[in-house]
Design an enzyme around this catalytic site. Structure first.
Site, PDB file in Angstrom:
ATOM      1  N   ARG A   1      61.284  27.946  47.101  1.00  0.00           N
ATOM      2  CA  ARG A   1      61.853  26.765  47.770  1.00  0.00           C
ATOM      3  C   ARG A   1      62.490  25.816  46.761  1.00  0.00           C
ATOM      4  NH1 ARG A   1      56.632  24.830  50.533  1.00  0.00           N
ATOM      5  NH2 ARG A   1      57.848  23.169  51.494  1.00  0.00           N
TER       6      ARG A   1
ATOM      7  N   ARG B   1      50.218  25.496  55.210  1.00  0.00           N
ATOM      8  CA  ARG B   1      51.470  26.184  55.506  1.00  0.00           C
ATOM      9  C   ARG B   1      51.585  27.416  54.619  1.00  0.00           C
ATOM     10  NH1 ARG B   1      56.255  21.717  55.764  1.00  0.00           N
ATOM     11  NH2 ARG B   1      57.363  23.421  54.724  1.00  0.00           N
TER      12      ARG B   1
ATOM     13  N   ARG C   1      70.967  21.404  54.301  1.00  0.00           N
ATOM     14  CA  ARG C   1      70.524  21.969  53.007  1.00  0.00           C
ATOM     15  C   ARG C   1      71.575  22.790  52.300  1.00  0.00           C
ATOM     16  NH1 ARG C   1      64.138  22.468  53.510  1.00  0.00           N
ATOM     17  NH2 ARG C   1      64.039  21.234  55.392  1.00  0.00           N
TER      18      ARG C   1
HETATM   19  P1  AP5 Z   1      60.605  21.939  55.802  1.00  0.00           P
HETATM   20  O1  AP5 Z   1      59.416  21.917  56.648  1.00  0.00           O
HETATM   21  O2  AP5 Z   1      61.640  20.926  56.009  1.00  0.00           O
HETATM   22  O3  AP5 Z   1      60.116  21.979  54.290  1.00  0.00           O
HETATM   23  P2  AP5 Z   1      60.664  21.246  52.963  1.00  0.00           P
HETATM   24  O4  AP5 Z   1      62.024  20.717  52.965  1.00  0.00           O
HETATM   25  O5  AP5 Z   1      60.363  22.239  51.917  1.00  0.00           O
HETATM   26  O6  AP5 Z   1      59.860  19.953  52.924  1.00  0.00           O
HETATM   27  P3  AP5 Z   1      58.343  19.794  53.147  1.00  0.00           P
HETATM   28  O7  AP5 Z   1      58.055  19.693  54.623  1.00  0.00           O
HETATM   29  O8  AP5 Z   1      57.552  20.803  52.377  1.00  0.00           O
HETATM   30  O9  AP5 Z   1      58.073  18.437  52.397  1.00  0.00           O
HETATM   31  P4  AP5 Z   1      58.469  16.949  52.754  1.00  0.00           P
HETATM   32  O10 AP5 Z   1      59.541  16.478  51.849  1.00  0.00           O
HETATM   33  O11 AP5 Z   1      58.675  16.773  54.229  1.00  0.00           O
HETATM   34  O12 AP5 Z   1      57.136  16.239  52.309  1.00  0.00           O
HETATM   35  P5  AP5 Z   1      55.875  15.739  53.177  1.00  0.00           P
HETATM   36  O13 AP5 Z   1      56.188  14.444  53.830  1.00  0.00           O
HETATM   37  O14 AP5 Z   1      55.309  16.841  54.002  1.00  0.00           O
HETATM   38  O15 AP5 Z   1      61.317  23.370  55.891  1.00  0.00           O
HETATM   39  C1  AP5 Z   1      60.541  24.542  55.828  1.00  0.00           C
HETATM   40  C2  AP5 Z   1      61.442  25.752  55.814  1.00  0.00           C
HETATM   41  O16 AP5 Z   1      62.242  25.802  57.012  1.00  0.00           O
HETATM   42  C3  AP5 Z   1      62.452  25.825  54.664  1.00  0.00           C
HETATM   43  O17 AP5 Z   1      61.885  26.323  53.461  1.00  0.00           O
HETATM   44  C4  AP5 Z   1      63.478  26.791  55.267  1.00  0.00           C
HETATM   45  O18 AP5 Z   1      63.013  28.126  55.249  1.00  0.00           O
HETATM   46  C5  AP5 Z   1      63.535  26.334  56.720  1.00  0.00           C
HETATM   47  N1  AP5 Z   1      64.554  25.299  56.953  1.00  0.00           N
HETATM   48  C6  AP5 Z   1      64.336  24.039  57.423  1.00  0.00           C
HETATM   49  N2  AP5 Z   1      65.478  23.371  57.518  1.00  0.00           N
HETATM   50  C7  AP5 Z   1      66.455  24.194  57.089  1.00  0.00           C
HETATM   51  C8  AP5 Z   1      67.858  24.055  56.915  1.00  0.00           C
HETATM   52  N3  AP5 Z   1      68.516  22.918  57.229  1.00  0.00           N
HETATM   53  N4  AP5 Z   1      68.554  25.113  56.426  1.00  0.00           N
HETATM   54  C9  AP5 Z   1      67.939  26.281  56.138  1.00  0.00           C
HETATM   55  N5  AP5 Z   1      66.608  26.471  56.265  1.00  0.00           N
HETATM   56  C10 AP5 Z   1      65.869  25.434  56.736  1.00  0.00           C
HETATM   57  O19 AP5 Z   1      54.862  15.408  51.972  1.00  0.00           O
HETATM   58  C11 AP5 Z   1      54.319  16.466  51.185  1.00  0.00           C
HETATM   59  C12 AP5 Z   1      52.863  16.135  50.849  1.00  0.00           C
HETATM   60  O20 AP5 Z   1      52.844  14.963  50.020  1.00  0.00           O
HETATM   61  C13 AP5 Z   1      52.001  15.802  52.077  1.00  0.00           C
HETATM   62  O21 AP5 Z   1      50.709  16.290  51.858  1.00  0.00           O
HETATM   63  C14 AP5 Z   1      52.016  14.281  52.131  1.00  0.00           C
HETATM   64  O22 AP5 Z   1      50.836  13.784  52.723  1.00  0.00           O
HETATM   65  C15 AP5 Z   1      52.097  13.937  50.630  1.00  0.00           C
HETATM   66  N6  AP5 Z   1      52.827  12.679  50.376  1.00  0.00           N
HETATM   67  C16 AP5 Z   1      53.913  12.197  51.023  1.00  0.00           C
HETATM   68  N7  AP5 Z   1      54.302  11.031  50.473  1.00  0.00           N
HETATM   69  C17 AP5 Z   1      53.450  10.783  49.440  1.00  0.00           C
HETATM   70  C18 AP5 Z   1      53.349   9.732  48.478  1.00  0.00           C
HETATM   71  N8  AP5 Z   1      54.204   8.680  48.482  1.00  0.00           N
HETATM   72  N9  AP5 Z   1      52.373   9.832  47.551  1.00  0.00           N
HETATM   73  C19 AP5 Z   1      51.498  10.878  47.544  1.00  0.00           C
HETATM   74  N10 AP5 Z   1      51.533  11.889  48.431  1.00  0.00           N
HETATM   75  C20 AP5 Z   1      52.505  11.843  49.374  1.00  0.00           C
END
Ligand code: AP5
Length: 212
Positions: free
Chosen positions: A168, A157, A88
């Protein structure tokens, strides 16, 4: 094959990462999952990360680089790995490149998830997650049981609350978006993925982008 998934919060990295990994027969590592498990277990790593995560800020690079190093050294990843949200910042991308080089590997494909902010906010506002396996769900309420029958219960969450979502998105724009430019400048294969559409349609695009 090392595939890096890059995209804003809620873009579907976790949802697609699990499916791409199953299709390629390789593990998936998500730093978010590793950190949340550490928070839940109350380890030193978890205690260090919790405040950053709850606010929606990035966890410091030194912490993440330690996770990357441990993770890539696991024998299970000999065939490859899907890295979900693992990189990131530019220093993290540099660190990953160095660790991969030491192991005689490289990042093969960077998948960049493209999606507008209003769609992300809608997804995150409706998301629940299993408190055991961390599978994300849409259209299910907190308190329901995980469909994987692992004894898990669906929870919201903390960082899916509006203030943390804003933080974020800001962190993504300011610190993570430049990572894409870094990969392009390094000559990496960067594939943009339209992340809007059904989960199956997005998966088809993702598999095409990784050459499967
Ligand atoms: P992390 O858990 O990785 O959060 P994020 O990057 O903000 O991503 P999300 O998990 O929120 O979303 P996603 O893209 O995975 O989407 P999802 O598949 O869940 O990180 C959390 C925290 O950890 C960060 O904020 C930071 O503090 C820390 N961190 C982690 N890695 C780090 C790093 N490398 N450096 C520094 N800090 C770090 O889908 C979202 C929703 O949409 C779900 O409900 C899903 O069911 C739905 N969905 C998915 N696809 C579709 C579709 N095609 N159509 C409709 N709905 C859909």
């Amino acid at each position: 094959m090392i595939v890096v998934l890059l995209g804003p919060p809620g873009a579907g990295k976790g949802t697609q990462g699990e499916r791409i990994a199953a299709h390629l027969g390789v593990p998936k590592i998500a730093t978010g999952d590793v950190l949340r498990a550490a928070v839940k277990a109350g380890t030193e790593l978890g205690l260090e990360a919790k405040g950053f995560m709850d606010r929606g800020d990035l966890v410091p690079d030194a912490v993440i680089l330690g996770i990357i190093k441990d993770a890539l050294a696991q024998p299970a990843q000999a065939k490859g790995v899907i890295l979900d949200g693992v990189v990131r910042t530019v220093p993290q991308a540099e660190g990953l490149a160095a660790v991969a080089r030491e192991l005689g590997k490289k990042v093969d494909v960077v998948l960049a998830f493209d999606i507008a902010d209003d769609a992300l906010i809608a997804r995150l506002s409706g998301r629940t997650m299993c408190d055991v396996c961390q599978t994300p769900y849409t259209g299910k309420n907190r308190g329901e049981k995980c469909a994987k029958n692992d004894g898990g219960t669906l929870v919201r969450r903390r960082d899916d609350e509006p203030d943390a979502i804003r933080t974020r998105l800001k962190a993504y724009r300011e610190q993570t978006a430049p990572v894409l430019d870094w990969y392009v400048a390094k000559g990496a294969q960067v594939a943009h993925l339209d992340a809007v559409g059904s989960v199956d349609d997005v998966l088809k695009r993702a598999l095409t982008a990784v050459g499967r």
